[in-house]
Design an enzyme around this catalytic site. Sequence first.
Site, mmCIF file in Angstrom:
data_model
loop_
_atom_site.group_PDB
_atom_site.id
_atom_site.type_symbol
_atom_site.label_atom_id
_atom_site.label_comp_id
_atom_site.label_asym_id
_atom_site.label_seq_id
_atom_site.Cartn_x
_atom_site.Cartn_y
_atom_site.Cartn_z
ATOM 1 N N LYS A 11 -11.519 -3.667 -3.046
ATOM 2 C CA LYS A 11 -12.653 -2.756 -3.206
ATOM 3 C C LYS A 11 -12.205 -1.343 -3.548
ATOM 4 O O LYS A 11 -12.981 -0.553 -4.062
ATOM 5 C CB LYS A 11 -13.548 -2.783 -1.964
ATOM 6 C CG LYS A 11 -12.942 -2.204 -0.705
ATOM 7 C CD LYS A 11 -14.018 -2.073 0.352
ATOM 8 C CE LYS A 11 -13.866 -3.067 1.486
ATOM 9 N NZ LYS A 11 -12.707 -2.798 2.346
ATOM 10 N N LYS A 63 0.818 -1.223 0.000
ATOM 11 C CA LYS A 63 0.000 0.000 0.000
ATOM 12 C C LYS A 63 0.845 1.264 0.000
ATOM 13 O O LYS A 63 0.366 2.328 -0.383
ATOM 14 C CB LYS A 63 -0.974 0.000 1.181
ATOM 15 C CG LYS A 63 -2.093 -1.003 1.008
ATOM 16 C CD LYS A 63 -3.324 -0.649 1.809
ATOM 17 C CE LYS A 63 -4.479 -1.561 1.394
ATOM 18 N NZ LYS A 63 -5.734 -1.236 2.027
ATOM 19 N N LYS A 88 -4.496 -9.003 -6.070
ATOM 20 C CA LYS A 88 -5.780 -9.416 -5.479
ATOM 21 C C LYS A 88 -6.890 -8.434 -5.845
ATOM 22 O O LYS A 88 -6.626 -7.237 -6.038
ATOM 23 C CB LYS A 88 -5.648 -9.589 -3.966
ATOM 24 C CG LYS A 88 -5.855 -8.339 -3.152
ATOM 25 C CD LYS A 88 -5.970 -8.646 -1.677
ATOM 26 C CE LYS A 88 -6.279 -7.371 -0.918
ATOM 27 N NZ LYS A 88 -7.688 -7.139 -0.663
#
Length: 351
Positions: free
Chosen positions: A220, A117, A217
């Site tokens: 959302k 991230k 992956k």
Amino acid sequence: MGASAKKPIVLSGIQPSGNLMLGNYLGALRSWAGLQQTHECIYCIVDLHAITVPQDPAELRARTRETLAIYLASGIDPRKSLIFVQSQVPEHAELAWILGCHTWLGELERMTQFKDKSAKKKSVGAGLFFYPVLMAADILLYQANLVPVGHDQKQHIELARDIAIRMNGMYAEKFPGPSQVTQNKEVKEALPLFVVPEPFIPAVGARIMSLQEPTAKMSKSDPIPNATVFLGDSDDEISRKIKKAVTDSGTEIAYTGEKPGVKNLISIQSAITGKAPDEIVASYAGKQYGHLKAETAEIVVECIRPLREKFKGLLADRGELDRILKKGADAARVRAAKTMEHVKEALGFLA
Ligand code: ATP
Ligand code: LTN
């Protein structure tokens, strides 16, 4: 809840950081409702985690209620489970600080989610780095035995275990448990400060990949169009996204790491239908990618439709959603306070 006090405790949470999607459902949510029969379940909406990356306040508010509506639509029953919003129970942040003082910098630096991230970002908030400690606090605060999550969260649960074991070793003797007589001597066994939690990761569906970039992956908050199937998508949107999924060169339908796009569609089918990947592959002998996509689309549409319809109905009654959250937060605070009382006493804080 009262009568089930001896059942093992389950705790999990999802961030209101976007619209919930197929991976959240197959990797986590789907197993939550079933666990209510055998466990005492605590399901949290982790908004403090969501703000580790920038959020629009109005959207965060709306998504927090939407996340609750999805929890309910997927069969989580507020009469059986404790459901609440993390920021409404301040003990989460309080315990996170204390756990953070017992966590090594190197442990946090090793977290792959942080590395992913923060990669390529110009500036990264300290909250993103501290994120796994807050997650450990969510789990340890309720003395949870089991944490149902997708595969990407395994490393975070291992950290929560390490912190629990470390602090139990440092402070356990402060809590003498019930007396036991052993060899004519009264012995008080030390009670651990925290239960050491175990991950609960489904055998299939724990790692659904992006439809556009099948080596990453599904997420959302992925900005790539058509990469993610959301639980609120219409039948047509779901079909369109799956039919546009990136597959691989060649024509053979195989379940192998060399064909991640095809493998992902087979995994999705397998997670929904319960059929083994090999059985699915065999059923496509002599067929094309187009067949695989069309049938996967149909299976996903049928899986999501009932969920979406229930979700829309539940979302319409905002008053009821807020009442569930208020009741949940009040009950969660009572439980959280018990752990905090022990922790503060163990550390030497004045009562
Ligand atoms: P974000 O994109 O904001 O980081 P996310 O989509 O990764 O969010 P989380 O809120 O972090 O979702 O995760 C909620 C639950 O869904 C967790 O248990 C997580 O392991 C699971 N999960 C997330 N993505 C997937 C996936 N692609 N496949 C299976 N499970 C997943
Ligand atoms: N980090 C988790 C969300 C999360 C969580 C938790 C999951 C926060 N606290 C406690 C299980 C238990 C994620 O899915 N990204």
